[in-house]
Design a protein around this motif. Structure first.
Motif, PDB file in Angstrom:
ATOM      1  N   MET A 234       0.836  -1.207   0.000  1.00  0.00           N
ATOM      2  CA  MET A 234       0.000   0.000   0.000  1.00  0.00           C
ATOM      3  C   MET A 234       0.869   1.255   0.000  1.00  0.00           C
ATOM      4  SD  MET A 234      -3.221  -0.842   2.482  1.00  0.00           S
ATOM      5  CE  MET A 234      -4.507  -1.990   1.958  1.00  0.00           C
ATOM      6  N   LEU A 235       0.397   2.279  -0.709  1.00  0.00           N
ATOM      7  CA  LEU A 235       1.171   3.512  -0.808  1.00  0.00           C
ATOM      8  C   LEU A 235       1.201   4.268   0.513  1.00  0.00           C
ATOM      9  CD1 LEU A 235       0.112   4.887  -4.316  1.00  0.00           C
ATOM     10  CD2 LEU A 235       2.045   3.441  -3.703  1.00  0.00           C
ATOM     11  N   GLN A 236       0.108   4.246   1.268  1.00  0.00           N
ATOM     12  CA  GLN A 236       0.032   4.882   2.583  1.00  0.00           C
ATOM     13  C   GLN A 236       0.595   6.309   2.573  1.00  0.00           C
ATOM     14  OE1 GLN A 236       1.986   1.843   5.042  1.00  0.00           O
ATOM     15  NE2 GLN A 236      -0.022   1.189   5.744  1.00  0.00           N
ATOM     16  N   THR A 237       0.001   7.145   1.763  1.00  0.00           N
ATOM     17  CA  THR A 237       0.437   8.535   1.656  1.00  0.00           C
ATOM     18  C   THR A 237      -0.665   9.467   2.141  1.00  0.00           C
ATOM     19  OG1 THR A 237       1.041  10.277   0.075  1.00  0.00           O
ATOM     20  CG2 THR A 237      -0.191   8.431  -0.801  1.00  0.00           C
ATOM     21  N   ASP A 238      -0.322  10.356   3.069  1.00  0.00           N
ATOM     22  CA  ASP A 238      -1.308  11.226   3.708  1.00  0.00           C
ATOM     23  C   ASP A 238      -2.052  12.151   2.738  1.00  0.00           C
ATOM     24  OD1 ASP A 238      -0.481  10.009   5.994  1.00  0.00           O
ATOM     25  OD2 ASP A 238       0.551  11.755   6.839  1.00  0.00           O
ATOM     26  N   PRO A 239      -1.386  12.739   1.727  1.00  0.00           N
ATOM     27  CA  PRO A 239      -2.112  13.659   0.843  1.00  0.00           C
ATOM     28  C   PRO A 239      -3.332  13.040   0.167  1.00  0.00           C
ATOM     29  CG  PRO A 239       0.233  13.957   0.557  1.00  0.00           C
ATOM     30  CD  PRO A 239       0.068  12.755   1.434  1.00  0.00           C
ATOM     31  N   THR A 240      -3.287  11.748  -0.139  1.00  0.00           N
ATOM     32  CA  THR A 240      -4.463  11.127  -0.762  1.00  0.00           C
ATOM     33  C   THR A 240      -5.609  11.024   0.237  1.00  0.00           C
ATOM     34  OG1 THR A 240      -3.746   8.872  -0.222  1.00  0.00           O
ATOM     35  CG2 THR A 240      -3.013   9.786  -2.330  1.00  0.00           C
ATOM     36  N   VAL A 241      -5.270  10.750   1.493  1.00  0.00           N
ATOM     37  CA  VAL A 241      -6.310  10.679   2.532  1.00  0.00           C
ATOM     38  C   VAL A 241      -6.957  12.046   2.712  1.00  0.00           C
ATOM     39  CG1 VAL A 241      -6.775  10.181   4.958  1.00  0.00           C
ATOM     40  CG2 VAL A 241      -5.080   8.819   3.709  1.00  0.00           C
ATOM     41  N   ILE A 242      -6.126  13.071   2.770  1.00  0.00           N
ATOM     42  CA  ILE A 242      -6.629  14.445   2.933  1.00  0.00           C
ATOM     43  C   ILE A 242      -7.538  14.812   1.770  1.00  0.00           C
ATOM     44  CG2 ILE A 242      -5.939  16.870   2.980  1.00  0.00           C
ATOM     45  CD1 ILE A 242      -3.388  15.938   4.474  1.00  0.00           C
ATOM     46  N   TYR A 243      -7.144  14.433   0.576  1.00  0.00           N
ATOM     47  CA  TYR A 243      -7.969  14.736  -0.594  1.00  0.00           C
ATOM     48  C   TYR A 243      -9.312  14.032  -0.487  1.00  0.00           C
ATOM     49  CZ  TYR A 243      -9.492  15.203  -5.416  1.00  0.00           C
ATOM     50  OH  TYR A 243     -10.231  15.497  -6.545  1.00  0.00           O
ATOM     51  N   GLY A 244      -9.301  12.784  -0.037  1.00  0.00           N
ATOM     52  CA  GLY A 244     -10.547  12.025   0.092  1.00  0.00           C
ATOM     53  C   GLY A 244     -11.476  12.588   1.148  1.00  0.00           C
ATOM     54  N   LEU A 245     -10.900  13.235   2.173  1.00  0.00           N
ATOM     55  CA  LEU A 245     -11.733  13.842   3.214  1.00  0.00           C
ATOM     56  C   LEU A 245     -12.450  15.087   2.709  1.00  0.00           C
ATOM     57  CD1 LEU A 245      -9.334  13.539   6.294  1.00  0.00           C
ATOM     58  CD2 LEU A 245     -11.423  12.225   5.872  1.00  0.00           C
ATOM     59  N   GLY A 246     -11.867  15.756   1.724  1.00  0.00           N
ATOM     60  CA  GLY A 246     -12.504  16.949   1.161  1.00  0.00           C
ATOM     61  C   GLY A 246     -12.667  18.050   2.191  1.00  0.00           C
ATOM     62  N   ALA A 260     -10.651   5.837   7.959  1.00  0.00           N
ATOM     63  CA  ALA A 260     -11.925   6.110   7.277  1.00  0.00           C
ATOM     64  C   ALA A 260     -11.766   5.808   5.789  1.00  0.00           C
ATOM     65  CB  ALA A 260     -12.337   7.561   7.495  1.00  0.00           C
ATOM     66  N   ASP A 261     -12.445   4.784   5.330  1.00  0.00           N
ATOM     67  CA  ASP A 261     -12.256   4.334   3.952  1.00  0.00           C
ATOM     68  C   ASP A 261     -12.919   5.272   2.948  1.00  0.00           C
ATOM     69  OD1 ASP A 261     -11.403   2.392   1.978  1.00  0.00           O
ATOM     70  OD2 ASP A 261     -13.532   1.944   1.740  1.00  0.00           O
ATOM     71  N   THR A 262     -12.138   5.742   1.990  1.00  0.00           N
ATOM     72  CA  THR A 262     -12.635   6.473   0.825  1.00  0.00           C
ATOM     73  C   THR A 262     -11.876   5.936  -0.380  1.00  0.00           C
ATOM     74  OG1 THR A 262     -10.983   8.268   0.725  1.00  0.00           O
ATOM     75  CG2 THR A 262     -12.827   8.545   2.288  1.00  0.00           C
ATOM     76  N   PRO A 263     -12.336   6.213  -1.598  1.00  0.00           N
ATOM     77  CA  PRO A 263     -11.599   5.738  -2.774  1.00  0.00           C
ATOM     78  C   PRO A 263     -10.164   6.246  -2.836  1.00  0.00           C
ATOM     79  CG  PRO A 263     -13.814   6.402  -3.385  1.00  0.00           C
ATOM     80  CD  PRO A 263     -13.628   6.831  -1.960  1.00  0.00           C
ATOM     81  N   TRP A 264      -9.852   7.320  -2.078  1.00  0.00           N
ATOM     82  CA  TRP A 264      -8.518   7.913  -2.132  1.00  0.00           C
ATOM     83  C   TRP A 264      -7.676   7.571  -0.904  1.00  0.00           C
ATOM     84  CZ3 TRP A 264     -12.897  10.242  -3.958  1.00  0.00           C
ATOM     85  CH2 TRP A 264     -12.889  10.618  -5.296  1.00  0.00           C
ATOM     86  N   ASN A 265      -8.208   6.742  -0.017  1.00  0.00           N
ATOM     87  CA  ASN A 265      -7.453   6.378   1.182  1.00  0.00           C
ATOM     88  C   ASN A 265      -6.483   5.255   0.845  1.00  0.00           C
ATOM     89  OD1 ASN A 265      -6.440   5.587   3.663  1.00  0.00           O
ATOM     90  ND2 ASN A 265      -8.374   5.964   4.736  1.00  0.00           N
ATOM     91  N   THR A 266      -5.220   5.597   0.700  1.00  0.00           N
ATOM     92  CA  THR A 266      -4.208   4.610   0.324  1.00  0.00           C
ATOM     93  C   THR A 266      -3.689   3.840   1.527  1.00  0.00           C
ATOM     94  OG1 THR A 266      -2.583   6.414   0.399  1.00  0.00           O
ATOM     95  CG2 THR A 266      -3.460   5.800  -1.762  1.00  0.00           C
ATOM     96  N   TYR A 267      -4.307   4.072   2.707  1.00  0.00           N
ATOM     97  CA  TYR A 267      -4.033   3.237   3.872  1.00  0.00           C
ATOM     98  C   TYR A 267      -5.002   2.062   3.929  1.00  0.00           C
ATOM     99  CZ  TYR A 267      -0.836   6.665   5.941  1.00  0.00           C
ATOM    100  OH  TYR A 267       0.228   7.499   6.187  1.00  0.00           O
ATOM    101  N   THR A 268      -6.143   2.213   3.295  1.00  0.00           N
ATOM    102  CA  THR A 268      -7.163   1.147   3.314  1.00  0.00           C
ATOM    103  C   THR A 268      -7.319   0.463   1.961  1.00  0.00           C
ATOM    104  OG1 THR A 268      -8.944   2.714   2.801  1.00  0.00           O
ATOM    105  CG2 THR A 268      -8.447   2.333   5.132  1.00  0.00           C
ATOM    106  N   GLY A 271      -2.849   0.056  -4.306  1.00  0.00           N
ATOM    107  CA  GLY A 271      -2.689   0.660  -5.626  1.00  0.00           C
ATOM    108  C   GLY A 271      -2.892   2.166  -5.623  1.00  0.00           C
ATOM    109  N   LEU A 272      -2.982   2.697  -6.819  1.00  0.00           N
ATOM    110  CA  LEU A 272      -3.167   4.133  -6.988  1.00  0.00           C
ATOM    111  C   LEU A 272      -4.619   4.517  -6.745  1.00  0.00           C
ATOM    112  CD1 LEU A 272      -1.087   4.524 -10.270  1.00  0.00           C
ATOM    113  CD2 LEU A 272      -0.468   5.511  -8.050  1.00  0.00           C
ATOM    114  N   PRO A 273      -4.873   5.740  -6.296  1.00  0.00           N
ATOM    115  CA  PRO A 273      -6.258   6.203  -6.161  1.00  0.00           C
ATOM    116  C   PRO A 273      -6.899   6.345  -7.543  1.00  0.00           C
ATOM    117  CG  PRO A 273      -4.723   8.001  -5.746  1.00  0.00           C
ATOM    118  CD  PRO A 273      -3.900   6.753  -5.855  1.00  0.00           C
ATOM    119  N   PRO A 274      -8.213   6.545  -7.609  1.00  0.00           N
ATOM    120  CA  PRO A 274      -8.902   6.557  -8.911  1.00  0.00           C
ATOM    121  C   PRO A 274      -8.626   7.785  -9.767  1.00  0.00           C
ATOM    122  CG  PRO A 274     -10.430   7.060  -7.131  1.00  0.00           C
ATOM    123  CD  PRO A 274      -9.160   6.622  -6.485  1.00  0.00           C
ATOM    124  N   THR A 275      -8.231   8.887  -9.151  1.00  0.00           N
ATOM    125  CA  THR A 275      -7.953  10.112  -9.902  1.00  0.00           C
ATOM    126  C   THR A 275      -6.722  10.798  -9.324  1.00  0.00           C
ATOM    127  OG1 THR A 275      -9.188  11.655  -8.478  1.00  0.00           O
ATOM    128  CG2 THR A 275     -10.453  10.454 -10.176  1.00  0.00           C
TER     129      THR A 275
END
Length: 327
Positions: A234-246, A260-268, A271-275
């Motif tokens: 898993m990439l486990q990168t914080d910026p993707t999580v922050i983006y998913g939180l909006g 908190a699972d979102t399509p951009w949460n690379t901790y859960t 692979g790469l996020p969808p966008t």
């Protein structure tokens, strides 16, 4: 008869000299800056009248005859012009013939999101907000990219435009600029790069852009992420999580946010996020295409703008303890 001819010649020279002198004198303006708009198909006489109506304090007949006598009256171009206090009849005509329109500029910085991008366009000086109120998917339809997410699709740069231009036109230019830069980066990718498509390269570049502003670290951060992708980690990168939180993100990333699972949460999600999550610049695009050769799987900020890279979890934990926990 000889005397009469001499008088006529003197008068002609005097009038000609006065006219030549007049073309070099600054024109009086009603305001410090006069906006002059010339519509396509406007005649030389109409241009002269438009200039006077806009705030040039002179005779429209004088301007018209100057345009005619110069021989350039048919070369005047339509457009939006700014006239200032030092403008003369000669410089005015030169500006109109050259098409030196008044340009504004809007700058899009690396790492911005599409939402932030739109906010900047809305505040841009004299840029028509034609996309205001439109949903992102409708904007992409107008840009002839239906079904494509707008995030990361616009190249960060400074774009000039004329007064009254549409914000959609700026978006179109930024979109095409990203197409060119993405294609150029894709062509330079390394043969062992695990990214399968230009789309994946764009997504990874957007993450690299948010992870660091330090040029010397980009290739290594790209190496960490590509190494993880190769082994299915898993990439486990914080910026993707922050983006998913909006809008839910309040500036503090908490443990519950990482769970908190979102399509951009690379901790859960693997692979790469969808966008993409931001607009990457050229350096991040190239880093994603040409990551450094390393076995690093981890990195941590050192607090001075640089990062410490590690190949093992133990080494990473020691780096975290040293640089983040102060031990």
């Amino acid at each position: 008869m000889r005397r009469l001819l001499s008088i006529i010649l003197v008068v002609i020279l005097a009038v000609g000299g006065s006219g030549l002198w007049w073309t070099h004198q600054p024109l009086s303006l009603r305001t410090p800056v006069v906006d002059l708009s010339i519509e396509p198909g406007t005649s030389a006489r109409g241009v002269a009248q438009d200039a006077v109506d806009a705030g040039v304090l002179t005779s429209p007949h004088l301007l018209y005859w100057w345009f005619r006598l110069s021989g350039d009256s048919r070369r005047i171009r339509a457009g939006s012009y700014e006239l200032q206090g030092d403008v003369t009849p000669r410089s005015l005509l030169s500006k109109l013939v050259r098409g030196e329109e008044a340009l504004r500029a809007v700058t899009l910085v690396e790492g911005l999101t599409f939402k932030q991008f739109r906010q900047i366009l809305q505040k841009a000086e004299q840029l028509a907000p034609d996309t205001q109120g439109l949903a992102p998917d409708l904007i992409m339809q107008k840009l002839e990219r239906p079904g494509i997410a707008p995030e990361g699709r616009f190249y960060p740069d400074t774009y000039t435009y004329t007064k009254g231009s549409s914000d959609l036109a700026v978006l179109q230019r930024a979109l095409h600029a990203m197409d060119r830069h993405l294609d150029a980066a894709w062509q330079t990718r390394q043969s062992d790069n695990p990214l399968k498509t230009p789309e994946e390269l764009l997504i990874l570049a957007s993450i690299i852009e948010k992870e660091t502003g330090r040029a010397s670290d980009r290739a290594m951060i790209a190496s960490v992420f590509t190494n993880r992708l190769r082994i299915g980690m898993m990439l486990q990168t914080d910026p993707t999580v922050i983006y998913g939180l909006g809008d839910k993100f309040d500036g503090n990333l908490r443990r519950r946010d990482l769970l908190a699972d979102t399509p951009w949460n690379t901790y859960t999600r693997a692979g790469l996020p969808p966008t993409p999550i931001s607009m990457p610049g050229k350096a991040s695009l190239l880093a994603a295409a040409q990551p450094a050769k390393s076995r690093a799987l981890y990195f941590v900020a050192k607090g001075d703008g640089n990062s410490q890279f590690s190949e093992s979890l133990d080494a990473h934990n020691r780096a975290v303890s040293k640089y983040q926990l102060g031990r």
